[in-house]
Design a protein around this motif. Structure first.
Motif, PDB file in Angstrom:
ATOM      1  N   UNK A  25       0.870  -1.163   0.000  1.00 19.16           N
ATOM      2  CA  UNK A  25       0.000   0.000   0.000  1.00 19.16           C
ATOM      3  C   UNK A  25       0.914   1.222   0.000  1.00 19.16           C
ATOM      4  N   UNK A  26       0.394   2.392   0.263  1.00 17.60           N
ATOM      5  CA  UNK A  26       1.223   3.593   0.173  1.00 17.60           C
ATOM      6  C   UNK A  26       2.300   3.668   1.240  1.00 17.60           C
ATOM      7  N   UNK A  27       2.065   3.024   2.390  1.00 19.93           N
ATOM      8  CA  UNK A  27       2.985   3.155   3.508  1.00 19.93           C
ATOM      9  C   UNK A  27       3.960   1.999   3.648  1.00 19.93           C
ATOM     10  N   UNK A  28       3.521   0.781   3.333  1.00 18.61           N
ATOM     11  CA  UNK A  28       4.324  -0.411   3.604  1.00 18.61           C
ATOM     12  C   UNK A  28       4.313  -1.367   2.424  1.00 18.61           C
ATOM     13  N   UNK A  80       7.553 -16.593   6.880  1.00 15.22           N
ATOM     14  CA  UNK A  80       8.568 -15.570   7.068  1.00 15.22           C
ATOM     15  C   UNK A  80       8.022 -14.315   6.404  1.00 15.22           C
ATOM     16  N   UNK A  81       8.019 -13.210   7.124  1.00 13.91           N
ATOM     17  CA  UNK A  81       7.416 -11.968   6.647  1.00 13.91           C
ATOM     18  C   UNK A  81       8.462 -10.862   6.720  1.00 13.91           C
ATOM     19  N   UNK A  82       8.615 -10.122   5.611  1.00 13.30           N
ATOM     20  CA  UNK A  82       9.511  -8.969   5.586  1.00 13.30           C
ATOM     21  C   UNK A  82       8.661  -7.737   5.290  1.00 13.30           C
ATOM     22  N   UNK A  83       8.817  -6.717   6.119  1.00 12.28           N
ATOM     23  CA  UNK A  83       8.094  -5.460   5.953  1.00 12.28           C
ATOM     24  C   UNK A  83       9.101  -4.377   5.570  1.00 12.28           C
ATOM     25  N   UNK A  84       8.793  -3.652   4.506  1.00 16.88           N
ATOM     26  CA  UNK A  84       9.616  -2.523   4.081  1.00 16.88           C
ATOM     27  C   UNK A  84       8.778  -1.259   4.259  1.00 16.88           C
ATOM     28  N   UNK A  99      -2.706   0.185  11.690  1.00 13.53           N
ATOM     29  CA  UNK A  99      -3.864   0.046  10.797  1.00 13.53           C
ATOM     30  C   UNK A  99      -3.416  -0.314   9.380  1.00 13.53           C
ATOM     31  N   UNK A 100      -2.351   0.304   8.908  1.00 15.27           N
ATOM     32  CA  UNK A 100      -1.819   0.014   7.583  1.00 15.27           C
ATOM     33  C   UNK A 100      -1.303  -1.422   7.507  1.00 15.27           C
TER      34      UNK A 100
END
Length: 113
Positions: A25-28, A80-84, A99-100
């Motif tokens: 999405x726009x943030x993550x 396994x989860x990677x968040x940018x 929320x995002x």
């Protein structure tokens, strides 16, 4: 979030980027890959230098870790989860980031019902 549930090694990050699926999405941006045999999900966080100084980047990572800790019981496990983090996160408060994150994970069916 316990340290054993974090992704730290570069080869683990690269595996998730190569083999995993992504959604944004726009943030993550979220990358995830299923890892059968794991008894808990693992997360990796990436906040680039373009986002801001070290204080800002560490605040964003702290918010993301706290959000994962609160969502612990509702996240599906063998992943396994990677968040940018993207640029808009530098101006966001904790509740907005959470929320995002929930929005992304719900869209990709990583949350239990």
């Amino acid at each position: 979030m316990k340290k054993r549930f974090r992704i730290k090694k570069n080869e683990d990050f690269q595996f998730v980027f190569r083999k995993g699926k992504s959604f944004a999405n726009r943030q993550l941006v979220i990358y995830y890959v299923e890892k059968p045999g794991q008894d808990h999900f693992r997360i990796g966080l990436s906040v680039g230098k373009k986002i801001g100084n070290a204080v800002t980047r560490n605040r964003i990572k702290r918010y993301l870790r706290q959000a994962f800790q609160e969502l612990d019981s509702s996240i599906k496990y063998p992943y396994d989860i990677v968040i940018i983090a993207r640029n808009p996160t530098k101006n966001m408060e904790y509740e907005e980031i959470k929320k995002s994150l929930i929005h992304l994970m719900y869209k990709e069916r990583l949350l239990k019902k």
